[in-house]
Write an enzyme that holds these catalytic residues in place. Structure first.
Site, mmCIF file in Angstrom:
data_model
loop_
_atom_site.group_PDB
_atom_site.id
_atom_site.type_symbol
_atom_site.label_atom_id
_atom_site.label_comp_id
_atom_site.label_asym_id
_atom_site.label_seq_id
_atom_site.Cartn_x
_atom_site.Cartn_y
_atom_site.Cartn_z
ATOM 1 N N ASP A 136 0.869 -1.179 0.000
ATOM 2 C CA ASP A 136 0.000 0.000 0.000
ATOM 3 C C ASP A 136 0.902 1.225 0.000
ATOM 4 O OD1 ASP A 136 -2.428 -1.346 -0.012
ATOM 5 O OD2 ASP A 136 -2.567 -1.415 2.168
ATOM 6 N N ASP A 154 -6.815 -1.507 -4.706
ATOM 7 C CA ASP A 154 -7.910 -1.114 -3.816
ATOM 8 C C ASP A 154 -8.877 -0.171 -4.531
ATOM 9 O OD1 ASP A 154 -6.684 -2.585 -1.776
ATOM 10 O OD2 ASP A 154 -5.599 -0.831 -1.019
#
Length: 178
Positions: A136, A154
């Site tokens: 991330d 995402d």
């Protein structure tokens, strides 16, 4: 013959492997996967954010590096190899189920939505296998408000879920599941 004297109708054959929009779903999912993986490789290996520190893009947007060993929003953090592989297996099972669903959709909107989710799921699944955690790196913040750190996979997943929700509300109940 049925009790009313009619011929029994043939059961509706539903595809499992390839359907009307499968080529479209495959291409969109592949593009999403490639974009996701290219950005992650750049963050981890080329930009080397882990060593060089965050990259400020805007006053409200930074590129940082976070290793997410859980799922969305960092839920169900898994520090063991067993947990990591169980999440990877869950990703495989979910992706197969989403693909089968995509073979049966009646229109392009749910096909696009499912393609986005599939591309994102595979992207995060690859991270889990290769790195042991999901990469991330996009950090959105305004003042003291701090959003969670996320990646392109995402974004694809959230956009896909939004598309399925929109389709379900605009085309009637269970239209996306047909």
């Amino acid at each position: 013959m049925t009790p009313d004297g009619n011929q029994p109708s043939e059961p509706l054959k539903r595809p499992y492997i390839w359907g009307r929009f499968s080529g479209f779903v495959f291409v969109i999912a592949a593009v999403c996967l490639i974009l996701d993986q290219v950005t992650k490789v750049w963050i981890v290996h080329s930009a080397d954010v882990a060593t060089n520190g965050p990259i400020k893009l805007l006053p409200i947007l930074d590129l940082i590096l976070i290793w997410n060993r859980g799922i969305s929003y960092g839920l169900f953090q898994q520090d063991s190899d067993l947990g990591r592989w169980l999440l990877a297996l869950f990703t495989v099972a979910a992706t197969i189920a989403l693909w089968v669903w995509s073979t049966r959709v009646p229109s392009k909107l749910p096909a696009l939505a499912l393609a986005l989710i599939i591309g994102g799921a595979i992207g995060n699944g690859i991270d889990r296998v290769v790195y042991g955690a999901v990469v991330d790196f996009v950090y959105f913040h305004v003042g003291s408000f701090s959003w969670y750190v996320f990646n392109l996979a995402d974004v694809w997943i959230v956009a896909g879920v939004a598309g399925l929700l929109y389709d379900s509300f605009t085309n009637g109940p269970n239209s996306a599941a047909n």
